[in-house]
Design a protein around this motif. Structure first.
Motif, PDB file in Angstrom:
ATOM      1  N   THR A 187     -27.633   0.875 105.585  1.00 26.06           N
ATOM      2  CA  THR A 187     -26.504   1.675 105.977  1.00 26.06           C
ATOM      3  C   THR A 187     -25.925   1.987 104.283  1.00 26.06           C
ATOM      4  N   GLU A 188     -25.248   3.536 104.839  1.00 24.98           N
ATOM      5  CA  GLU A 188     -24.259   3.482 103.842  1.00 24.98           C
ATOM      6  C   GLU A 188     -23.309   1.930 102.856  1.00 24.98           C
ATOM      7  N   MET A 189     -22.699   2.617 101.962  1.00 21.21           N
ATOM      8  CA  MET A 189     -21.472   1.392 102.150  1.00 21.21           C
ATOM      9  C   MET A 189     -20.483   1.611 102.371  1.00 21.21           C
TER      10      MET A 189
ATOM     11  N   ILE B  34     -27.058  -3.409 106.158  1.00 19.92           N
ATOM     12  CA  ILE B  34     -25.902  -3.340 106.096  1.00 19.92           C
ATOM     13  C   ILE B  34     -25.976  -3.260 104.570  1.00 19.92           C
ATOM     14  N   GLN B  35     -24.544  -2.032 104.324  1.00 17.47           N
ATOM     15  CA  GLN B  35     -24.391  -2.350 102.631  1.00 17.47           C
ATOM     16  C   GLN B  35     -22.531  -1.835 102.977  1.00 17.47           C
ATOM     17  N   LEU B  36     -22.441  -3.426 102.556  1.00 17.57           N
ATOM     18  CA  LEU B  36     -20.681  -4.104 102.269  1.00 17.57           C
ATOM     19  C   LEU B  36     -20.306  -3.626 101.012  1.00 17.57           C
TER      20      LEU B  36
ATOM     21  N   ILE C 157     -24.987  -6.139  98.267  1.00  5.94           N
ATOM     22  CA  ILE C 157     -23.803  -6.048  98.529  1.00  5.94           C
ATOM     23  C   ILE C 157     -23.731  -4.722  97.194  1.00  5.94           C
ATOM     24  N   ASN C 158     -22.513  -3.415  97.430  1.00  2.97           N
ATOM     25  CA  ASN C 158     -23.158  -2.968  96.826  1.00  2.97           C
ATOM     26  C   ASN C 158     -22.082  -3.406  95.266  1.00  2.97           C
ATOM     27  N   MET C 159     -22.392  -2.531  93.903  1.00  3.53           N
ATOM     28  CA  MET C 159     -22.081  -3.349  92.834  1.00  3.53           C
ATOM     29  C   MET C 159     -22.557  -2.155  92.331  1.00  3.53           C
TER      30      MET C 159
ATOM     31  N   VAL D  67     -28.255  -7.882  96.154  1.00  2.00           N
ATOM     32  CA  VAL D  67     -27.379  -6.406  95.558  1.00  2.00           C
ATOM     33  C   VAL D  67     -28.129  -4.929  94.955  1.00  2.00           C
ATOM     34  N   LYS D  68     -26.598  -4.619  94.737  1.00  2.00           N
ATOM     35  CA  LYS D  68     -26.731  -3.292  94.184  1.00  2.00           C
ATOM     36  C   LYS D  68     -26.237  -3.014  92.994  1.00  2.00           C
ATOM     37  N   ILE D  69     -26.683  -2.985  91.903  1.00  4.11           N
ATOM     38  CA  ILE D  69     -26.403  -2.545  89.944  1.00  4.11           C
ATOM     39  C   ILE D  69     -26.619  -2.450  89.474  1.00  4.11           C
TER      40      ILE D  69
ATOM     41  N   GLY E 214     -30.652   2.625  87.240  1.00  6.30           N
ATOM     42  CA  GLY E 214     -30.613   2.416  85.683  1.00  6.30           C
ATOM     43  C   GLY E 214     -29.952   3.397  84.981  1.00  6.30           C
ATOM     44  N   ARG E 215     -28.408   3.373  85.093  1.00  4.60           N
ATOM     45  CA  ARG E 215     -26.899   4.157  84.672  1.00  4.60           C
ATOM     46  C   ARG E 215     -25.895   2.835  84.809  1.00  4.60           C
ATOM     47  N   THR E 216     -25.050   3.523  84.095  1.00  2.90           N
ATOM     48  CA  THR E 216     -23.789   2.633  83.835  1.00  2.90           C
ATOM     49  C   THR E 216     -22.930   3.130  84.560  1.00  2.90           C
TER      50      THR E 216
ATOM     51  N   ALA F 191     -36.193  -0.767  91.960  1.00  2.00           N
ATOM     52  CA  ALA F 191     -36.059  -0.064  90.564  1.00  2.00           C
ATOM     53  C   ALA F 191     -35.820   1.420  90.975  1.00  2.00           C
ATOM     54  N   ASN F 192     -34.436   1.756  90.401  1.00  2.00           N
ATOM     55  CA  ASN F 192     -33.834   3.224  91.108  1.00  2.00           C
ATOM     56  C   ASN F 192     -33.959   3.921  89.747  1.00  2.00           C
ATOM     57  N   GLY F 193     -33.629   5.069  90.383  1.00  2.00           N
ATOM     58  CA  GLY F 193     -33.382   5.603  89.674  1.00  2.00           C
ATOM     59  C   GLY F 193     -33.786   7.362  89.655  1.00  2.00           C
ATOM     60  N   ASP F 194     -33.353   8.488  89.573  1.00  2.00           N
ATOM     61  CA  ASP F 194     -34.055   9.687  89.475  1.00  2.00           C
ATOM     62  C   ASP F 194     -35.426   9.219  89.004  1.00  2.00           C
ATOM     63  N   ILE F 195     -35.973   9.687  90.754  1.00  2.00           N
ATOM     64  CA  ILE F 195     -37.732   9.998  91.815  1.00  2.00           C
ATOM     65  C   ILE F 195     -37.522  10.390  92.324  1.00  2.00           C
ATOM     66  N   PHE F 196     -38.171  11.521  91.302  1.00  2.00           N
ATOM     67  CA  PHE F 196     -37.997  12.644  92.293  1.00  2.00           C
ATOM     68  C   PHE F 196     -39.382  13.606  92.925  1.00  2.00           C
TER      69      PHE F 196
ATOM     70  N   ILE G 174     -39.704  -0.281  94.647  1.00  2.00           N
ATOM     71  CA  ILE G 174     -38.865   1.046  94.044  1.00  2.00           C
ATOM     72  C   ILE G 174     -37.834   1.004  95.113  1.00  2.00           C
ATOM     73  N   MET G 175     -36.812   2.424  94.714  1.00  2.00           N
ATOM     74  CA  MET G 175     -35.357   2.802  96.100  1.00  2.00           C
ATOM     75  C   MET G 175     -35.583   4.606  95.198  1.00  2.00           C
ATOM     76  N   VAL G 176     -35.587   5.606  96.293  1.00  2.00           N
ATOM     77  CA  VAL G 176     -35.693   7.001  96.275  1.00  2.00           C
ATOM     78  C   VAL G 176     -34.322   7.249  96.860  1.00  2.00           C
ATOM     79  N   GLY G 177     -33.269   8.235  96.333  1.00  2.00           N
ATOM     80  CA  GLY G 177     -32.163   8.370  96.750  1.00  2.00           C
ATOM     81  C   GLY G 177     -32.643   9.985  96.888  1.00  2.00           C
ATOM     82  N   ARG G 178     -31.625  10.759  96.010  1.00  2.00           N
ATOM     83  CA  ARG G 178     -31.638  12.058  96.054  1.00  2.00           C
ATOM     84  C   ARG G 178     -32.830  12.915  95.722  1.00  2.00           C
ATOM     85  N   GLY G 179     -33.888  11.867  95.687  1.00  2.00           N
ATOM     86  CA  GLY G 179     -35.092  12.909  95.530  1.00  2.00           C
ATOM     87  C   GLY G 179     -35.734  12.821  97.362  1.00  2.00           C
TER      88      GLY G 179
HETATM   89  C1  LIG Z   1     -24.390  11.039  97.125  1.00  2.00           C
HETATM   90  C2  LIG Z   1     -24.739  10.466  97.255  1.00  2.00           C
HETATM   91  C3  LIG Z   1     -23.840   8.723  97.900  1.00  2.00           C
HETATM   92  C4  LIG Z   1     -23.722   7.987  97.471  1.00  2.00           C
HETATM   93  N1  LIG Z   1     -23.860   6.099  98.295  1.00  2.00           N
HETATM   94  C5  LIG Z   1     -24.219   5.350  97.935  1.00  2.00           C
HETATM   95  C6  LIG Z   1     -23.566   4.281  98.565  1.00  2.00           C
HETATM   96  O1  LIG Z   1     -23.627   4.303  99.536  1.00  2.00           O
HETATM   97  N2  LIG Z   1     -24.386   3.649  98.201  1.00  2.00           N
HETATM   98  C7  LIG Z   1     -24.694   2.432  96.815  1.00  2.00           C
HETATM   99  O2  LIG Z   1     -24.940   1.507  96.810  1.00  2.00           O
HETATM  100  N3  LIG Z   1     -24.948   4.031  96.570  1.00  2.00           N
HETATM  101  C8  LIG Z   1     -25.141   4.720  95.960  1.00  2.00           C
HETATM  102  N4  LIG Z   1     -25.442   5.940  96.336  1.00  2.00           N
HETATM  103  C9  LIG Z   1     -26.286   5.835  94.779  1.00  2.00           C
HETATM  104  C10 LIG Z   1     -27.497   5.854  95.178  1.00  2.00           C
HETATM  105  O3  LIG Z   1     -28.276   4.912  96.541  1.00  2.00           O
HETATM  106  C11 LIG Z   1     -28.492   5.260  94.059  1.00  2.00           C
HETATM  107  O4  LIG Z   1     -28.409   4.482  93.332  1.00  2.00           O
HETATM  108  C12 LIG Z   1     -28.121   6.886  92.669  1.00  2.00           C
HETATM  109  O5  LIG Z   1     -28.556   8.513  93.313  1.00  2.00           O
HETATM  110  C13 LIG Z   1     -29.439   6.565  91.881  1.00  2.00           C
HETATM  111  O6  LIG Z   1     -31.063   7.115  92.443  1.00  2.00           O
HETATM  112  P1  LIG Z   1     -31.237   8.529  93.029  1.00  2.00           P
HETATM  113  O7  LIG Z   1     -32.242   9.180  91.113  1.00  2.00           O
HETATM  114  O8  LIG Z   1     -32.987   8.081  93.525  1.00  2.00           O
HETATM  115  O9  LIG Z   1     -30.606   9.753  93.280  1.00  2.00           O
HETATM  116  C14 LIG Z   1     -24.998   7.505  96.422  1.00  2.00           C
HETATM  117  C15 LIG Z   1     -25.580   8.678  95.630  1.00  2.00           C
HETATM  118  C16 LIG Z   1     -25.527   9.697  96.062  1.00  2.00           C
HETATM  119  C17 LIG Z   1     -25.474  10.908  95.401  1.00  2.00           C
END
Ligand SMILES: Cc1cc2nc3c(=O)[nH]c(=O)nc-3n(C[C@H](O)[C@H](O)[C@H](O)COP(=O)(O)O)c2cc1C
Length: 320
Positions: free
Chosen positions: A34-36, A63-65, A91-93, A133-135, A165-167, A194-199, A216-221
């Motif tokens: 889930t989202e946070m 479920i993310q808290l 856990i969201n960090m 945990v997500k850091i 992979g960002r601060t 590993a997460n960040g910029d997989i498109f 690996i974890m994909v978000g915006r991609g």
């Molecule tokens: C619109 C949006 C909403 C996000 N919401 C969450 C969230 O609820 N919990 C979380 O841990 N990260 C959240 N993130 C961060 C993503 O989970 C991910 O770590 C980040 O986008 C980098 O991965 P990506 O380059 O594959 O998108 C969010 C990012 C975006 C762009």
């Protein structure tokens, strides 16, 4: 044939509801979340917070808290684990939003390694599902606390650690530092995701080879592109990456819409939420702007489908 990495769909606020999670699972994602969700909101019985807990009983989702106090996490987790039986609690960090970090939550925890360990330990000792945990890599380039925080997570008993992979001070800007993720992973015994910029599938392959992480974890991609998970798996199987036909895209968009209507119990609400998704699905296509404009005046599902059919017919004709 190489083994495919284990694929996680990133938690994305406002996106990864039950409908989207189901969609990416069908397209090859192995884990979803889930989202946070605010632990305070859960404890106080805030209806808006509770509405984010949209898991079907037994749905294979985490479920993310987010929160700050270990006791709050334990109280909130006890309520939801009992009721929803999630696959894991994350856990969201990493959340960089000012409102969240001002309260000492989200990415602010990257500056409090001792609290991180206490928090993870409290959850691990008190709930019966795995805790992850997500850091991030740290707070800023001057405060690269990622390695220390990851160590504390492991000490506290986390089952895995996801590293974006960002601060914090980068928010979502610049490029994710995959080397930095790899450095943390090499120091840890617990798995690192590993997460960040997989498109693309190619990005996934490079991410895995640079970080050495088979998870690996994909978000915006995955926005408007939920089949990215399938493409990644094809690439690792050594198959030619398939392409999605226009008709398949249309059918996925409709399915997404159907699910959203069912979830919200209102065509109007679903249409409002789906506008963003529709834009992502057809991003960069000829006529996309006009289609988006036409959608603004549309009020029923039937009208949306009519507009979609019309638009796809146009695109098909142009591609012939
Ligand atoms: C619109 C949006 C909403 C996000 N919401 C969450 C969230 O609820 N919990 C979380 O841990 N990260 C959240 N993130 C961060 C993503 O989970 C991910 O770590 C980040 O986008 C980098 O991965 P990506 O380059 O594959 O998108 C969010 C990012 C975006 C762009």
């Amino acid at each position: 044939m190489r083994e495919s990495p284990i694929l996680f769909m990133a938690p994305l606020a406002g996106v990864t509801n039950r409908v989207f999670r189901q969609l990416v699972i069908e397209q090859g994602a192995d884990y979803v979340c889930t989202e946070m969700i605010s632990v305070q909101g859960l404890i106080q019985g805030n209806p808006k917070t509770h509405s984010l807990l949209d898991l079907k009983t037994g749905e294979p989702s985490g479920i993310q808290l987010f929160g700050r106090e270990p006791e709050d996490f334990v109280r909130a987790a006890a309520i939801i684990v009992e009721q929803y039986r999630p696959l894991f609690i994350d856990i969201n960090m990493g959340c960089p939003v000012p409102k969240v970090v001002k309260g000492g939550m989200g990415a602010a925890l990257m500056r409090e390694p001792a609290r991180v360990e206490a928090l993870v330990r409290a959850l691990v000792e008190n709930i019966s599902v795995p805790v992850s945990v997500k850091i991030r890599l740290g707070w800023s380039p001057e405060e690269l606390t990622g390695p220390e925080v990851a160590r504390r997570c492991e000490e506290g008993g986390a089952s895995w650690i996801t590293v974006h992979g960002r601060t914090r001070d980068q928010f979502y800007r610049g490029q994710a530092d995959w080397e930095g993720i790899g450095a943390i992973a090499r120091e840890r015994k617990v798995p690192v995701v590993a997460n960040g910029d997989i498109f693309s599938a190619r990005d996934a392959e490079q991410m895995m080879s640079i970080t050495g992480c088979p998870r690996i974890m994909v978000g915006r991609g995955a926005l408007g592109n939920p089949w990215i998970f399938k493409r990644i798996k094809e690439r690792f199987r050594g198959e030619k990456e398939g392409s999605v036909s226009l008709r398949e895209i249309l059918s996925i968009m409709k399915k997404h819409m159907e699910g959203q209507v069912e979830l919200r119990g209102s065509e109007k609400k679903a249409i409002l939420e789906m506008r963003r998704h529709f834009s992502w699905y057809i991003k960069g296509w000829p006529g996309a702007r006009e289609f988006r404009q036409r959608l603004m005046g549309v009020k029923s599902k039937a009208e949306v489908y009519r507009e979609l059919e019309r638009f796809f017919q146009q695109v098909e004709e142009e591609r012939r």
